[in-house]
Design a protein around this motif. Structure first.
Motif, short mmCIF file in Angstrom:
data_model
loop_
_atom_site.label_atom_id
_atom_site.label_comp_id
_atom_site.label_asym_id
_atom_site.label_seq_id
_atom_site.Cartn_x
_atom_site.Cartn_y
_atom_site.Cartn_z
N ASP A 29 0.81 -1.22 0.00
CA ASP A 29 0.00 0.00 0.00
C ASP A 29 0.84 1.27 0.00
OD1 ASP A 29 -2.39 -1.31 -0.13
OD2 ASP A 29 -2.69 -1.36 2.05
N ARG A 30 2.15 1.15 0.10
CA ARG A 30 3.00 2.34 0.08
C ARG A 30 2.92 3.01 -1.28
NH1 ARG A 30 8.09 -0.63 3.08
NH2 ARG A 30 7.20 -0.61 5.19
N PRO A 31 2.99 4.32 -1.32
CA PRO A 31 2.77 5.04 -2.58
C PRO A 31 3.79 4.74 -3.66
CG PRO A 31 3.51 6.55 -0.84
CD PRO A 31 3.18 5.25 -0.17
N LEU A 32 5.00 4.34 -3.29
CA LEU A 32 6.05 4.11 -4.29
C LEU A 32 6.29 2.63 -4.58
CD1 LEU A 32 8.68 6.78 -3.21
CD2 LEU A 32 7.11 6.88 -5.14
N THR A 33 5.39 1.76 -4.12
CA THR A 33 5.58 0.33 -4.33
C THR A 33 5.63 -0.03 -5.81
OG1 THR A 33 4.56 -0.29 -2.22
CG2 THR A 33 4.58 -1.95 -3.95
N SER A 34 4.69 0.46 -6.60
CA SER A 34 4.67 0.15 -8.04
C SER A 34 5.95 0.65 -8.71
CB SER A 34 3.45 0.79 -8.69
OG SER A 34 2.26 0.29 -8.14
N TYR A 35 6.34 1.86 -8.37
CA TYR A 35 7.54 2.49 -8.93
C TYR A 35 8.78 1.62 -8.67
CZ TYR A 35 11.21 6.10 -9.28
OH TYR A 35 12.34 6.82 -9.58
N HIS A 36 8.94 1.19 -7.42
CA HIS A 36 10.12 0.38 -7.06
C HIS A 36 10.06 -1.01 -7.69
CE1 HIS A 36 10.66 3.13 -3.34
NE2 HIS A 36 11.47 3.48 -4.30
N LEU A 37 8.86 -1.60 -7.73
CA LEU A 37 8.75 -2.95 -8.28
C LEU A 37 9.07 -2.98 -9.78
CD1 LEU A 37 5.62 -4.47 -6.49
CD2 LEU A 37 8.00 -5.21 -6.29
N ILE A 38 8.59 -2.00 -10.53
CA ILE A 38 8.87 -1.99 -11.97
C ILE A 38 10.37 -1.86 -12.22
CG2 ILE A 38 8.55 -0.72 -14.12
CD1 ILE A 38 5.78 0.10 -13.06
N ILE A 39 11.01 -0.93 -11.50
CA ILE A 39 12.46 -0.75 -11.67
C ILE A 39 13.22 -2.00 -11.22
CG2 ILE A 39 14.46 0.56 -10.89
CD1 ILE A 39 12.67 3.02 -10.73
N GLY A 40 12.83 -2.56 -10.09
CA GLY A 40 13.52 -3.74 -9.56
C GLY A 40 13.37 -4.96 -10.45
N VAL A 41 12.14 -5.25 -10.88
CA VAL A 41 11.91 -6.42 -11.74
C VAL A 41 12.61 -6.25 -13.08
CG1 VAL A 41 10.14 -7.65 -13.05
CG2 VAL A 41 9.76 -7.12 -10.64
N SER A 42 12.51 -5.07 -13.67
CA SER A 42 13.17 -4.82 -14.96
C SER A 42 14.69 -4.97 -14.84
CB SER A 42 12.84 -3.42 -15.47
OG SER A 42 11.44 -3.25 -15.61
N GLY A 43 15.26 -4.43 -13.77
CA GLY A 43 16.70 -4.55 -13.56
C GLY A 43 17.15 -5.98 -13.38
N LEU A 44 16.38 -6.77 -12.63
CA LEU A 44 16.74 -8.18 -12.42
C LEU A 44 16.67 -8.97 -13.72
CD1 LEU A 44 14.92 -8.89 -9.03
CD2 LEU A 44 17.38 -8.84 -9.42
N LEU A 45 15.61 -8.73 -14.52
CA LEU A 45 15.48 -9.44 -15.79
C LEU A 45 16.60 -9.05 -16.76
CD1 LEU A 45 11.61 -9.37 -16.31
CD2 LEU A 45 13.02 -11.40 -15.93
N LEU A 46 16.95 -7.76 -16.76
CA LEU A 46 18.04 -7.32 -17.63
C LEU A 46 19.37 -7.96 -17.24
CD1 LEU A 46 17.63 -3.49 -18.32
CD2 LEU A 46 17.70 -5.34 -19.99
N ALA A 47 19.67 -7.95 -15.95
CA ALA A 47 20.92 -8.53 -15.47
C ALA A 47 20.98 -10.03 -15.76
CB ALA A 47 21.08 -8.28 -13.96
N LEU A 48 19.86 -10.72 -15.49
CA LEU A 48 19.81 -12.15 -15.78
C LEU A 48 19.96 -12.40 -17.28
CD1 LEU A 48 19.23 -15.08 -14.83
CD2 LEU A 48 16.81 -14.62 -15.29
N GLY A 49 19.32 -11.54 -18.09
CA GLY A 49 19.40 -11.71 -19.53
C GLY A 49 20.82 -11.59 -20.06
N VAL A 50 21.55 -10.58 -19.60
CA VAL A 50 22.93 -10.41 -20.05
C VAL A 50 23.77 -11.62 -19.66
CG1 VAL A 50 25.02 -9.04 -19.77
CG2 VAL A 50 22.82 -7.89 -20.07
N ALA A 51 23.59 -12.08 -18.43
CA ALA A 51 24.37 -13.24 -17.96
C ALA A 51 24.04 -14.49 -18.76
CB ALA A 51 24.10 -13.47 -16.47
N MET A 52 22.75 -14.70 -19.04
CA MET A 52 22.36 -15.91 -19.75
C MET A 52 22.70 -15.83 -21.23
SD MET A 52 21.49 -17.78 -17.35
CE MET A 52 21.32 -19.15 -18.50
N VAL A 53 22.66 -14.65 -21.84
CA VAL A 53 23.10 -14.50 -23.22
C VAL A 53 24.60 -14.80 -23.33
CG1 VAL A 53 23.54 -12.81 -25.06
CG2 VAL A 53 21.29 -12.94 -23.99
N LEU A 54 25.37 -14.32 -22.35
CA LEU A 54 26.80 -14.61 -22.33
C LEU A 54 27.04 -16.12 -22.31
CD1 LEU A 54 29.79 -13.85 -22.03
CD2 LEU A 54 29.40 -13.64 -19.56
#
Length: 419
Positions: A29-54
């Motif tokens: 219910d915190r006002p910035l939850t959506s903001y943090h989750l989008i950034i966090g999930v996107s960052g994790l998927l990007l990092a995993l993607g670079v590692a797995m493409v390598l």
């Protein structure tokens, strides 16, 4: 010594569970939850993607370019280009974004049409690439997904008060969408067509299309897809081979079978990152369409579930943002983006797991390729922008900025006194 009765233990466990759930609810219910989750999930998927493409591209990269790191370095370059693009999207005024939707749609039409000219290049049976000379190639259908979402959201938002009349609900959104779908189907790209169709359905559903029209629309497209499938031997083989890839193991079932081999080898925890056997020339498209199989082999069932969980979290956040906004365009654009990314991820995973036919579409943010990376990161930047405008989010960000400014002012004042 005192012992707790079973009833007391149950009550304590109930209190613990209720406390945990209450804390989770407060966090969501915190006002910035959506903001943090989008950034966090996107960052994790990007990092995993670079590692797995390598990892997944090392063999193909060595065979093709003589260097195991070439494809991974290219992926890093696409990410480096896409992150500033995503940041730009977070700062883009809504009025300017909406003004760009028609030009974006026109550019998408032109690029899709160019695939039918000598500039078009056929890859794996689909004429869905453009070559402008040299190593640079572009897949216009990836940009068309973003253009269709934003254009559709803008058109439907402008007609919001007229949508009770079916002609305003249909025109021009459905003919425009049909033209894009026709061009992509003309490229013989059935997988991308299904994703485009999914995001069109999402927009029509969110805007409130009557169920009878919705059913007619779905049935009509379903008949068209069935016709296209049964009239092409290549598509028909793909549709039937996934049911039993081992029936024609050395031909149409090869890719699906080796995908299952990789997933089966991974077990619970995987064989370790970098240790995949299937990527050594056995599994075609290991670094693109079937990178999820390499994730399953190297990171196991746990790794695949984490990736699935990240995409489901992104879908949840998108739905949350769409439900909280008062702006119709923002709600439709958010729903369309989430529908696009979720549908594409689930179709890709379903094909890798043998639950769906192989359609040849990448896993967003994870698979190798810049044509898909740049539009996806721009779309996620827009989601971050929309999340910043949730109730209370803008005020919370302003308060945070004011606190940091005050802290810097105190620090500067303290250093000046010491001097």
């Amino acid at each position: 010594m005192t012992t707790a009765t079973p009833g007391a233990q149950d009550r304590e466990g109930g209190l613990d569970r209720s406390g945990w759930l209450a804390e989770l609810r407060r966090s969501l219910d915190r006002p910035l939850t959506s903001y943090h989750l989008i950034i966090g999930v996107s960052g994790l998927l990007l990092a995993l993607g670079v590692a797995m493409v390598l990892s997944a591209s090392s063999y193909d990269s060595l065979e093709t370019y003589g260097n195991s790191y070439t494809m991974a370095l290219r992926q890093l370059l696409w990410v480096a280009a896409g992150v500033p693009l995503a940041f730009l999207a977070t700062r883009l005024p809504l009025r300017l974004l909406r003004a760009c939707t028609y030009p974006m749609m026109i550019v998408a039409f032109v690029l899709l049409a160019l695939t039918f000219t000598p500039l078009g290049v056929e890859v794996s049976g689909n004429r869905n690439w453009l070559s402008f000379g040299g190593p640079f190639m572009l897949q216009p259908s990836e940009a068309a997904k973003l253009a269709l979402v934003l254009w559709g959201a803008d058109v439907l938002a402008r007609k919001e008060k007229l949508l009770e009349q079916w002609k305003h609900l249909v025109v021009p959104f459905v003919p425009g969408s049909a033209l894009v779908l026709a061009l992509v189907l003309g490229q013989r790209d059935l997988g991308t067509s299904l994703v485009l169709f999914s995001l069109v359905l999402v927009l029509l559903f969110v805007v409130g299309m009557p169920l009878r029209f919705f059913g007619i629309f779905v049935a009509g497209v379903g008949l068209l897809v069935t016709y296209l499938a049964v009239t092409s031997s290549v598509r028909m083989n793909r549709l039937t081979s996934f049911l039993d890839p081992f029936a024609d193991y050395r031909n149409t079932g090869w890719q699906a079978a080796h995908s299952l081999f990789g997933l089966g080898t991974g077990g619970w925890w995987g064989v370790g990152i970098g240790n995949s056997r299937e990527k050594w020339g056995w599994l075609p498209e290991a670094h693109t369409d079937f990178i999820y199989a390499v994730i399953g082999e190297e990171l196991g069932l746990v790794g695949t579930l984490i990736v699935l969980g990240l995409f489901l979290t992104l879908a949840y956040v998108g739905i949350r943002v769409a439900l909280r906004t008062r702006d119709t365009f923002t709600r439709l654009a958010t729903a369309g983006i989430v529908g696009w990314l979720t549908a594409q991820a689930l179709v890709n995973m379903g094909a890798v797991l043998g639950l769906l036919p192989i359609t040849g579409i990448p896993l967003p943010l994870v698979s190798y390729g810049g044509s898909a990376m740049l539009p996806t990161l721009f779309a996620l930047g827009l989601l971050v922008s929309f999340a910043r405008n949730e109730p209370g989010a803008r005020a919370a960000l302003a308060e945070r900025a004011a606190s940091r400014a005050a802290a810097r002012a105190r620090s500067t004042k303290g250093r000046s006194k010491e001097g």
